[in-house]
Design a protein around this motif. Structure first.
Motif, PDB file in Angstrom:
ATOM      1  N   PRO A 196     -39.395  17.308  70.946  1.00  0.00           N
ATOM      2  CA  PRO A 196     -38.409  16.692  70.057  1.00  0.00           C
ATOM      3  C   PRO A 196     -36.991  17.157  70.396  1.00  0.00           C
ATOM      4  N   VAL A 197     -36.040  16.279  70.158  1.00  0.00           N
ATOM      5  CA  VAL A 197     -34.626  16.571  70.394  1.00  0.00           C
ATOM      6  C   VAL A 197     -33.871  16.363  69.098  1.00  0.00           C
ATOM      7  N   VAL A 198     -32.985  17.290  68.757  1.00  0.00           N
ATOM      8  CA  VAL A 198     -32.101  17.106  67.612  1.00  0.00           C
ATOM      9  C   VAL A 198     -30.667  17.072  68.126  1.00  0.00           C
ATOM     10  N   LEU A 199     -30.013  15.943  67.923  1.00  0.00           N
ATOM     11  CA  LEU A 199     -28.621  15.794  68.355  1.00  0.00           C
ATOM     12  C   LEU A 199     -27.713  15.948  67.145  1.00  0.00           C
ATOM     13  N   PHE A 200     -26.691  16.790  67.272  1.00  0.00           N
ATOM     14  CA  PHE A 200     -25.781  17.060  66.155  1.00  0.00           C
ATOM     15  C   PHE A 200     -24.423  17.457  66.703  1.00  0.00           C
ATOM     16  N   ALA A 201     -23.444  17.534  65.827  1.00  0.00           N
ATOM     17  CA  ALA A 201     -22.076  17.860  66.222  1.00  0.00           C
ATOM     18  C   ALA A 201     -21.879  19.365  66.326  1.00  0.00           C
ATOM     19  N   LEU A 202     -21.242  19.783  67.414  1.00  0.00           N
ATOM     20  CA  LEU A 202     -20.933  21.203  67.597  1.00  0.00           C
ATOM     21  C   LEU A 202     -19.603  21.566  66.938  1.00  0.00           C
ATOM     22  N   LYS A 203     -18.908  20.569  66.389  1.00  0.00           N
ATOM     23  CA  LYS A 203     -17.612  20.845  65.768  1.00  0.00           C
ATOM     24  C   LYS A 203     -17.735  21.971  64.754  1.00  0.00           C
ATOM     25  N   ASP A 204     -18.841  21.977  64.012  1.00  0.00           N
ATOM     26  CA  ASP A 204     -19.156  23.097  63.127  1.00  0.00           C
ATOM     27  C   ASP A 204     -20.346  23.828  63.745  1.00  0.00           C
ATOM     28  N   PRO A 205     -20.116  24.940  64.447  1.00  0.00           N
ATOM     29  CA  PRO A 205     -21.214  25.651  65.124  1.00  0.00           C
ATOM     30  C   PRO A 205     -22.335  26.079  64.187  1.00  0.00           C
ATOM     31  N   GLU A 206     -22.046  26.200  62.887  1.00  0.00           N
ATOM     32  CA  GLU A 206     -23.092  26.570  61.930  1.00  0.00           C
ATOM     33  C   GLU A 206     -24.222  25.547  61.911  1.00  0.00           C
ATOM     34  N   ASN A 207     -23.938  24.341  62.427  1.00  0.00           N
ATOM     35  CA  ASN A 207     -24.985  23.327  62.509  1.00  0.00           C
ATOM     36  C   ASN A 207     -26.164  23.803  63.346  1.00  0.00           C
ATOM     37  N   ILE A 208     -25.903  24.636  64.324  1.00  0.00           N
ATOM     38  CA  ILE A 208     -26.986  25.186  65.151  1.00  0.00           C
ATOM     39  C   ILE A 208     -27.967  25.940  64.261  1.00  0.00           C
ATOM     40  N   TYR A 209     -27.423  26.808  63.428  1.00  0.00           N
ATOM     41  CA  TYR A 209     -28.251  27.607  62.524  1.00  0.00           C
ATOM     42  C   TYR A 209     -28.963  26.712  61.510  1.00  0.00           C
ATOM     43  N   ARG A 210     -28.253  25.722  61.003  1.00  0.00           N
ATOM     44  CA  ARG A 210     -28.846  24.833  60.001  1.00  0.00           C
ATOM     45  C   ARG A 210     -30.059  24.098  60.564  1.00  0.00           C
ATOM     46  N   VAL A 211     -29.923  23.621  61.787  1.00  0.00           N
ATOM     47  CA  VAL A 211     -31.047  22.920  62.424  1.00  0.00           C
ATOM     48  C   VAL A 211     -32.222  23.871  62.629  1.00  0.00           C
ATOM     49  N   VAL A 212     -31.933  25.056  63.126  1.00  0.00           N
ATOM     50  CA  VAL A 212     -32.986  26.050  63.372  1.00  0.00           C
ATOM     51  C   VAL A 212     -33.738  26.387  62.093  1.00  0.00           C
ATOM     52  N   MET A 213     -33.015  26.402  60.978  1.00  0.00           N
ATOM     53  CA  MET A 213     -33.639  26.754  59.696  1.00  0.00           C
ATOM     54  C   MET A 213     -34.294  25.564  59.012  1.00  0.00           C
ATOM     55  N   GLY A 214     -34.205  24.389  59.642  1.00  0.00           N
ATOM     56  CA  GLY A 214     -34.936  23.232  59.117  1.00  0.00           C
ATOM     57  C   GLY A 214     -34.125  22.249  58.304  1.00  0.00           C
ATOM     58  N   GLU A 215     -32.803  22.447  58.189  1.00  0.00           N
ATOM     59  CA  GLU A 215     -31.988  21.473  57.460  1.00  0.00           C
ATOM     60  C   GLU A 215     -31.911  20.164  58.246  1.00  0.00           C
ATOM     61  N   LYS A 216     -31.758  19.060  57.536  1.00  0.00           N
ATOM     62  CA  LYS A 216     -31.666  17.750  58.179  1.00  0.00           C
ATOM     63  C   LYS A 216     -30.224  17.502  58.597  1.00  0.00           C
ATOM     64  N   ILE A 217     -29.959  17.805  59.857  1.00  0.00           N
ATOM     65  CA  ILE A 217     -28.631  17.646  60.431  1.00  0.00           C
ATOM     66  C   ILE A 217     -28.739  16.708  61.630  1.00  0.00           C
ATOM     67  N   GLY A 218     -27.778  15.795  61.779  1.00  0.00           N
ATOM     68  CA  GLY A 218     -27.739  14.946  62.951  1.00  0.00           C
ATOM     69  C   GLY A 218     -28.893  13.946  63.000  1.00  0.00           C
ATOM     70  N   THR A 219     -29.412  13.729  64.218  1.00  0.00           N
ATOM     71  CA  THR A 219     -30.480  12.757  64.448  1.00  0.00           C
ATOM     72  C   THR A 219     -31.636  13.424  65.193  1.00  0.00           C
ATOM     73  N   VAL A 220     -32.850  13.175  64.721  1.00  0.00           N
ATOM     74  CA  VAL A 220     -34.046  13.683  65.391  1.00  0.00           C
ATOM     75  C   VAL A 220     -34.600  12.589  66.308  1.00  0.00           C
ATOM     76  N   ILE A 221     -34.838  12.942  67.561  1.00  0.00           N
ATOM     77  CA  ILE A 221     -35.423  12.018  68.534  1.00  0.00           C
ATOM     78  C   ILE A 221     -36.833  12.519  68.843  1.00  0.00           C
ATOM     79  N   LYS A 222     -37.829  11.679  68.605  1.00  0.00           N
ATOM     80  CA  LYS A 222     -39.206  12.109  68.799  1.00  0.00           C
ATOM     81  C   LYS A 222     -40.089  10.903  69.112  1.00  0.00           C
ATOM     82  N   GLU A 223     -41.392  11.126  69.231  1.00  0.00           N
ATOM     83  CA  GLU A 223     -42.314  10.049  69.607  1.00  0.00           C
ATOM     84  C   GLU A 223     -42.397   8.952  68.555  1.00  0.00           C
ATOM     85  N   VAL A 224     -42.605   9.363  67.294  1.00  0.00           N
ATOM     86  CA  VAL A 224     -42.686   8.400  66.200  1.00  0.00           C
ATOM     87  C   VAL A 224     -41.770   8.846  65.084  1.00  0.00           C
ATOM     88  N   LYS A 225     -41.259   7.905  64.309  1.00  0.00           N
ATOM     89  CA  LYS A 225     -40.374   8.245  63.192  1.00  0.00           C
ATOM     90  C   LYS A 225     -41.139   8.871  62.050  1.00  0.00           C
TER      91      LYS A 225
END
Length: 240
Positions: A211-240
């Motif tokens: 799976p790939v999660v694409l998000f904005a780096l403008k706020d670097p805290e987004n990295i942590y948010r994604v790692v902790m499971g928050e719904k940030i950006g767009t998830v790219i995967k096999e099925v929705k």
């Protein structure tokens, strides 16, 4: 306190993102904020691998154009990624984070050669591993290198930190009606020719079910948010 959603991640950062508003060179304020968040993720027990682009210094196809032989232009791009790797590694060390740089092209005086088992061992010991020189081959993007390294180290997810906050149906800077997707499949990315990653990188992530999660780096805290499971950006995967 919640636990991280992912145990081992591959973070892809574009070179342009490290340049900040200037667009070229290095913005150490930006790099510092990114490294602070990587440290925060590491402190949660998350194993972090990083692939950095080189577009803030040189992009083989774009900058070389028809003025240079493509392979040589791409080799220059690989060296540009190494500059970024060393800069990020230095700032991480300033933040007290153990780090190793591994390059796909050997340059033993300044970095380790890429060896999969050694990279995994570093990750298991809590070290951040930064992968330079792309795949080591011309004609392949650093996005493809990110997917390749993610597959090799058995990463749970690829974190694609870009200058845009998700995947859209069209370029939102040019089309006001563009719709942002919360989730989208690899097949839809390819069928709609969306400029998320190049087709090689997209196909490789699809084939390896990463799976790939694409998000904005403008706020670097987004990295942590994604790692902790928050719904940030767009998830790219096999099925929705």
């Amino acid at each position: 306190m919640s636990n991280p959603k992912y145990k081992r991640v591959l973070l892809k950062i574009s070179g342009e993102a490290l340049a900040g508003d200037a667009g070229r060179g290095l913005d150490f304020d930006v790099i510092g904020r990114v490294c602070e968040v990587i440290k925060k993720c590491s402190a949660e027990g998350v194993q972090v691998g990083v692939v950095v682009g080189g577009g803030n210094f040189w992009r083989g196809v774009k900058d070389g154009g028809d003025k240079m032989e493509r392979t040589r232009a791409d080799h220059m791009g690989m060296l540009a990624t190494t500059l970024n790797c060393l800069a990020v590694a230095d700032v991480l060390e300033q933040h007290g984070v153990p780090v190793r740089v591994q390059t796909a092209i050997e340059m033993r005086s300044i970095a380790e050669p890429y060896i999969r088992s050694r990279a995994i061992r570093h990750l298991e010991k809590g070290r951040v591993v930064i992968f330079g020189c792309g795949t080591g081959n011309p004609f392949f993007s650093t996005d493809t290198a990110a997917v390749l390294r993610a597959a090799e180290i058995d990463a749970d997810v690829i974190l694609l930190a870009k200058n845009i906050d998700g995947v859209y149906s069209a370029d939102p800077r040019k089309d006001a009606s563009a719709v942002k997707y919360d989730a989208i499949t690899y097949d839809e990315i390819l069928a709609q020719h969306l400029e998320v990653m190049d087709s090689t990188a997209t196909s490789l992530s699809m084939d390896n079910k990463i799976p790939v999660v694409l998000f904005a780096l403008k706020d670097p805290e987004n990295i942590y948010r994604v790692v902790m499971g928050e719904k940030i950006g767009t998830v790219i995967k096999e099925v929705k």
